[in-house]
Each structure stands twice: as C-alpha cells, then as structure tokens.
Write a protein that holds these residues in place. Structure first.
Motif, PDB file in Angstrom:
ATOM      1  N   SER A  18      26.119   8.075  58.625  1.00  0.00           N
ATOM      2  CA  SER A  18      27.306   7.475  58.019  1.00  0.00           C
ATOM      3  C   SER A  18      26.936   6.218  57.248  1.00  0.00           C
ATOM      4  CB  SER A  18      28.354   7.147  59.093  1.00  0.00           C
ATOM      5  OG  SER A  18      27.775   6.454  60.180  1.00  0.00           O
ATOM      6  N   ARG A  19      27.905   5.737  56.490  1.00  0.00           N
ATOM      7  CA  ARG A  19      27.782   4.502  55.716  1.00  0.00           C
ATOM      8  C   ARG A  19      28.709   3.486  56.363  1.00  0.00           C
ATOM      9  NH1 ARG A  19      29.352   6.583  51.625  1.00  0.00           N
ATOM     10  NH2 ARG A  19      31.501   5.840  51.576  1.00  0.00           N
ATOM     11  N   ALA A  20      28.111   2.427  56.908  1.00  0.00           N
ATOM     12  CA  ALA A  20      28.884   1.446  57.680  1.00  0.00           C
ATOM     13  C   ALA A  20      29.054   0.144  56.909  1.00  0.00           C
ATOM     14  CB  ALA A  20      28.197   1.159  59.007  1.00  0.00           C
ATOM     15  N   THR A  21      30.250  -0.406  56.955  1.00  0.00           N
ATOM     16  CA  THR A  21      30.520  -1.739  56.444  1.00  0.00           C
ATOM     17  C   THR A  21      31.409  -2.451  57.447  1.00  0.00           C
ATOM     18  OG1 THR A  21      32.456  -0.972  55.217  1.00  0.00           O
ATOM     19  CG2 THR A  21      30.377  -1.063  54.020  1.00  0.00           C
ATOM     20  N   VAL A  22      31.523  -3.754  57.286  1.00  0.00           N
ATOM     21  CA  VAL A  22      32.389  -4.568  58.129  1.00  0.00           C
ATOM     22  C   VAL A  22      33.360  -5.332  57.239  1.00  0.00           C
ATOM     23  CG1 VAL A  22      32.469  -6.595  59.643  1.00  0.00           C
ATOM     24  CG2 VAL A  22      30.791  -4.787  60.062  1.00  0.00           C
ATOM     25  N   GLU A  23      34.629  -5.188  57.512  1.00  0.00           N
ATOM     26  CA  GLU A  23      35.665  -6.006  56.869  1.00  0.00           C
ATOM     27  C   GLU A  23      35.960  -7.180  57.781  1.00  0.00           C
ATOM     28  OE1 GLU A  23      38.171  -2.610  54.395  1.00  0.00           O
ATOM     29  OE2 GLU A  23      38.944  -3.351  56.307  1.00  0.00           O
ATOM     30  N   TYR A  24      35.972  -8.404  57.227  1.00  0.00           N
ATOM     31  CA  TYR A  24      36.150  -9.591  58.064  1.00  0.00           C
ATOM     32  C   TYR A  24      37.007 -10.615  57.335  1.00  0.00           C
ATOM     33  CZ  TYR A  24      32.398 -11.453  55.097  1.00  0.00           C
ATOM     34  OH  TYR A  24      31.639 -11.860  54.023  1.00  0.00           O
ATOM     35  N   TRP A  25      37.638 -11.479  58.147  1.00  0.00           N
ATOM     36  CA  TRP A  25      38.512 -12.489  57.585  1.00  0.00           C
ATOM     37  C   TRP A  25      38.719 -13.605  58.607  1.00  0.00           C
ATOM     38  CZ3 TRP A  25      39.694  -7.535  58.990  1.00  0.00           C
ATOM     39  CH2 TRP A  25      40.558  -7.362  60.071  1.00  0.00           C
ATOM     40  N   PRO A  26      39.011 -14.834  58.173  1.00  0.00           N
ATOM     41  CA  PRO A  26      39.332 -15.897  59.131  1.00  0.00           C
ATOM     42  C   PRO A  26      40.532 -15.479  59.970  1.00  0.00           C
ATOM     43  CG  PRO A  26      38.967 -16.806  56.948  1.00  0.00           C
ATOM     44  CD  PRO A  26      39.012 -15.325  56.780  1.00  0.00           C
ATOM     45  N   GLU A  27      40.419 -15.702  61.253  1.00  0.00           N
ATOM     46  CA  GLU A  27      41.472 -15.263  62.168  1.00  0.00           C
ATOM     47  C   GLU A  27      42.848 -15.732  61.693  1.00  0.00           C
ATOM     48  OE1 GLU A  27      41.937 -16.807  66.410  1.00  0.00           O
ATOM     49  OE2 GLU A  27      40.885 -14.904  66.745  1.00  0.00           O
ATOM     50  N   GLY A  28      43.778 -14.789  61.612  1.00  0.00           N
ATOM     51  CA  GLY A  28      45.144 -15.116  61.194  1.00  0.00           C
ATOM     52  C   GLY A  28      45.367 -15.091  59.704  1.00  0.00           C
ATOM     53  N   THR A  29      44.324 -14.748  58.913  1.00  0.00           N
ATOM     54  CA  THR A  29      44.480 -14.736  57.449  1.00  0.00           C
ATOM     55  C   THR A  29      43.909 -13.446  56.878  1.00  0.00           C
ATOM     56  OG1 THR A  29      42.374 -15.878  57.122  1.00  0.00           O
ATOM     57  CG2 THR A  29      44.348 -17.249  57.311  1.00  0.00           C
ATOM     58  N   GLN A  30      44.471 -12.300  57.256  1.00  0.00           N
ATOM     59  CA  GLN A  30      43.919 -11.022  56.835  1.00  0.00           C
ATOM     60  C   GLN A  30      43.943 -10.845  55.322  1.00  0.00           C
ATOM     61  OE1 GLN A  30      45.421  -7.774  59.099  1.00  0.00           O
ATOM     62  NE2 GLN A  30      44.026  -6.264  58.221  1.00  0.00           N
ATOM     63  N   GLY A  31      44.766 -11.615  54.644  1.00  0.00           N
ATOM     64  CA  GLY A  31      44.803 -11.533  53.195  1.00  0.00           C
ATOM     65  C   GLY A  31      43.526 -11.998  52.545  1.00  0.00           C
ATOM     66  N   ALA A  32      42.705 -12.753  53.280  1.00  0.00           N
ATOM     67  CA  ALA A  32      41.433 -13.250  52.749  1.00  0.00           C
ATOM     68  C   ALA A  32      40.278 -12.340  53.138  1.00  0.00           C
ATOM     69  CB  ALA A  32      41.179 -14.669  53.263  1.00  0.00           C
ATOM     70  N   LYS A  33      40.557 -11.066  53.281  1.00  0.00           N
ATOM     71  CA  LYS A  33      39.578 -10.098  53.764  1.00  0.00           C
ATOM     72  C   LYS A  33      38.411  -9.944  52.791  1.00  0.00           C
ATOM     73  CE  LYS A  33      41.450  -6.436  55.368  1.00  0.00           C
ATOM     74  NZ  LYS A  33      42.145  -5.112  55.369  1.00  0.00           N
ATOM     75  N   ARG A  34      37.196  -9.875  53.382  1.00  0.00           N
ATOM     76  CA  ARG A  34      35.993  -9.571  52.609  1.00  0.00           C
ATOM     77  C   ARG A  34      35.263  -8.415  53.280  1.00  0.00           C
ATOM     78  NH1 ARG A  34      32.898 -15.186  52.036  1.00  0.00           N
ATOM     79  NH2 ARG A  34      33.986 -15.657  53.996  1.00  0.00           N
ATOM     80  N   ARG A  35      34.334  -7.805  52.560  1.00  0.00           N
ATOM     81  CA  ARG A  35      33.612  -6.659  53.107  1.00  0.00           C
ATOM     82  C   ARG A  35      32.118  -6.827  52.859  1.00  0.00           C
ATOM     83  NH1 ARG A  35      34.822  -0.211  52.219  1.00  0.00           N
ATOM     84  NH2 ARG A  35      36.750  -0.816  53.307  1.00  0.00           N
ATOM     85  N   THR A  36      31.307  -6.471  53.851  1.00  0.00           N
ATOM     86  CA  THR A  36      29.856  -6.551  53.707  1.00  0.00           C
ATOM     87  C   THR A  36      29.336  -5.409  52.849  1.00  0.00           C
ATOM     88  OG1 THR A  36      29.426  -5.193  55.668  1.00  0.00           O
ATOM     89  CG2 THR A  36      29.668  -7.568  56.006  1.00  0.00           C
ATOM     90  N   ALA A  37      28.100  -5.533  52.420  1.00  0.00           N
ATOM     91  CA  ALA A  37      27.434  -4.430  51.727  1.00  0.00           C
ATOM     92  C   ALA A  37      27.257  -3.276  52.708  1.00  0.00           C
ATOM     93  CB  ALA A  37      26.087  -4.888  51.186  1.00  0.00           C
TER      94      ALA A  37
END
Length: 446
Positions: free
Chosen positions: A47-66
């Motif tokens: 599979s192809r794995a990535t992680v979506e992450y954001w400062p707790e409580g601010t999901q609108g600022a979501k980023r994703r790893t390569a």
C-alpha cells in the motif's frame, strides 16, 4: 487501431480497484523532538501510506506527508517522519492507506517537546518502563502451562497511565526454536507478535523507544556469535522508531536521545557480548567501541538526569539472571570513569530477571548509583523469598510473583527537581514508591 486498444487497456488499468489495505499494528510514535516525530505503522498488504496531521482542535489546518510505499520486503511496515511542527504543541493525525482513511478514520495524537531551555523550568513528564513480553502461540509454545499471560491486561493498565514516553527494556518478544534458526522465522515472529490486538492501545500512547536482550536478539543467552544478528538488527530497526542505531563505523542497537531534562542512553548488551564463561579477564558485555561512545556521550550531556538502559542488571548479581557483574574489568572501568569524571545524575534501567527491584551501590566520596529493574510484563513470573532481602537492594522494593511495570516521574522546579520511582502491577496497584532528589545525584562540591 493499436493506439485505441492501448488507450482502452490503460483506462482499464487505471480503473482497476486499489487494494483496500488496513492497519494491522500501530501507529506508534518514536521519541518526539522539538519540531517533529517519526511514526511507525504496519499494514496487511502492499500500500501507499501517508499521514494527515493538524494542530489539535484545528482540523482546517490539515497537512499531509509525502507517501511511503509499504512493501512485502519490509513486511508492509514503515516509518513516516513528520517535521516542521511547533514545539510544545499537541497534534492530531490519521493514517491514510491508498488514499483511504485507515482504521475507519480513527484519529490519533502526539505531542512535540516544549522549548523550555533558557525560558522556564523543565516540564514534568512521565516515563514507563518494562521488559519480558511473551505472546503465546499454541503449537510453538513450551509444553505445559502457557508461559505468557493470556489475559494481558497490563498493557491496558499502562495505557491508562497516559505516559509521555515508554522505554521497552528488552525481551520485547520471545523468539521460539522455530524462529531463530532462520531470518524468515525471526521476521515472522515480529510480524505476528506486533500485530496482536492487546498491544495496540499502549503503542498508540506517547512516544516509544526500545533496547533488546537475548530473546528479541536471538536464542536464550545469545552472545556476539549469533550468526543472524545482522538480521536481528534489521528487524529491530524495522519495528521500532529509535532516533538512531549505532554509529556509521560501529554497528549495533545503541542510541541516545533527550526528553526534557533527561538524557536517555540505550545500550546494546548483545552485539559485542562475550560469553560470561570465557576465562579471558577482559571479556566484555558492551565492548570497547560502545563504551567509548557512552563515555563521550555522558561527558557531552548537560542533563541533570542521565538514564542508562541495559538489558541485563547493571549493579548487582542475584542467583537468577545475568549481570554486568560477570564482566568485572569492563564494569569497574566504567564505574571508575563515572567517579573520576564526576558524572552527575546517573541512574540505570534494566530488565530480564522476571521481577522488579531497586538496586543501590554506595560509593565513598560520591552519590550512590541506582539500578531500577523492571520485569516482567507478560512472561512467566516466580517468587523466591531468598531474593527479597539481599545486600545492594533497597529494602521493600522487590516485587515478585506478579506482572508489573515501572513508572518514572520527573517533576518539580529546577531547585526542587526530583525523580519519583514506582512499581505498578497489572491491576494498577502501586507496589512501592521511592524518591530520588536531583540534588542527591550530584558529586559533592569541593
């Protein structure tokens, strides 16, 4: 016509359903830094794995790893490093496999270390430690009563402590006879045991670092002659997220990292280990190159607490279990170094012996050294009253006949900083508490 057929074939390939991979283990964070963390995970297929992450409580600022390719060659396990974060922040994240949220979109969390240096007192934090985790597998277990604990409630109890960090002190799994006779067998044991459901809750809390002992390195009482130790090191690297493993010119599983005002030194007691029955008076457990590294690392450390973790007991020798005492020249040289270099704040961590206790070594003209032994998590336990009141062991600290883990709580202001040691059993019952004041772990001033 050929161009048309090619276009149809390509469209069919792109429309083919992507394998719906799922997590089988993790995610697990390594020791976090000020601005990042490495996350370990394992899936059930390519599979192809990535992680979506954001400062707790601010999901609108979501980023994703390569993206990271999880392959059969690596048992569908891998590490994803998240960097560019802010110190002292909690972050939420979820794992995405083949562009689909894994584990039903479950959200996990981690925290970066705080930037407290030159600004405030060090934050309080909690570390758990334990060793000897034996997962039963009928058909390959020892005959008779299962050696491991089928209930395995201890990991739920540990997770409930909400540790900032967990240090695994070796024998973190047990190779069987059908495992350590081949690299494939060893890899099977890791993939099978790490995916067990009872482990996931503790793996998903706080950061994790690990050393090994004989059973997750090779056969019982393994030494440097184990022919598959190279494969053992690859598996240690594959299944943990330590910040490093050895040095470019000195292979092994040793490492170091800092967490707030404590520096942790993870030792490798197997790669360079001579058999204790060698008549050579200079036989070694850690070896000259690793000891040279450790001495230099301790001299470079400015932390008030220096926690040295080794798989075998470091200060004392009991009738059961091996000890650094069986390597007198290497051990005495190191103790002499600690005294002459006036290294403050040293405490040892060890496992292996299927009981917990606090060892103590008095040193004229210096502070006493302590060795906190933490065992066993799920493997067999025993009780022998002759082990309870022994010279070199703090009275009332021997815990036998029940599964347990240790808690290290670093707390207080700079002037009143202290380390609170506890042993807690699998039911969450505290067995004892002992306080080490930071001021008491320093050489007296001339």
């Amino acid at each position: 016509m050929l161009k048309s057929l090619f276009s149809l074939a390509l469209a069919s390939l792109l429309a083919a359903p992507v394998y719906a991979a799922e997590l089988t283990a993790g995610p697990m964070a390594g020791p976090p830094t000020l601005r990042g963390v490495t996350l370990w995970l394992q899936a059930d297929g390519a599979s192809r794995a990535t992680v979506e992450y954001w400062p707790e409580g601010t999901q609108g600022a979501k980023r994703r790893t390569a993206p990271l390719a999880l392959t059969a060659e690596a048992q569908y396990a891998g590490h994803i490093t998240v960097f560019g974060l802010e110190p002292g922040r909690r972050y939420s994240y979820r794992v995405v496999l083949n562009d689909k949220p894994a584990a039903g979109g479950k959200v996990y969390g981690f925290a970066t270390q705080a930037l407290w240096q030159w600004r405030t007192d060090a934050p309080d934090f909690t570390v758990l430690a334990g060793s000897c985790n034996y997962g039963n597998e009928p058909g390959y277990d020892r005959p008779g009563k299962p050696y491991g604990d089928r209930h395995l409630s201890i990991f739920k109890t540990m997770a409930a402590q909400k540790p900032d960090l967990t240090v695994w002190l070796g024998d973190n799994l047990y190779y069987r006879e059908v495992d350590y006779d081949s690299p494939a067998g060893m890899a099977y044991r890791w993939q099978r045991d790490r995916s067990q459901g009872y482990l996931q809750e503790i793996l998903q809390v706080g950061g994790h670092a690990a050393i090994w002992d004989d059973h997750d390195y090779g056969p019982n009482d393994s030494n440097k002659s184990f022919v598959f130790k190279g494969e053992a090191l690859k598996l240690q690297q594959r299944y943990w997220a330590n910040p490093s493993y050895g040095l470019p010119d000195v292979p092994g599983a040793f490492s170091t990292f800092s967490y707030n005002d404590a520096d942790f030194f993870l030792l490798d007691n197997r790669w360079y280990r001579d058999d204790y029955r060698l008549t050579d008076s200079n036989r070694a457990m850690f070896g000259p190159a690793q000891m040279n590294w450790l001495k230099n690392a301790l001299l470079a450390s400015t932390a008030p607490f220096k926690v040295i973790a080794g798989g075998s007991q470091m200060l004392g020798r009991s009738p059961r279990g091996d000890s650094w005492v069986d390597y007198p020249a290497e051990r005495e040289d190191f103790l002499k170094f600690l005294a002459e270099a006036k290294i403050d704040g040293v405490i040892f961590l060890s496992g292996d012996v299927h009981r917990s206790e606090l060892g103590k070594l008095e040193r004229p003209g210096s502070y006493p050294l302590h060795d906190l032994t933490c065992s066993a998590l799920t493997s067999g336990v025993y009780a022998d009253e002759k082990l309870r009141n022994r010279p070199g062991v703090v009275p009332g600290t021997v815990v036998m006949g029940e599964r347990n883990f240790c808690q290290l709580r670093f707390e207080g202001s700079k002037k009143e900083r202290r380390l609170v040691l506890k042993v807690i059993n699998d039911l969450g019952e505290q067995k004892w508490e002992h306080v080490l004041e930071a001021q008491a772990l320093r050489h007296p001033k001339p």
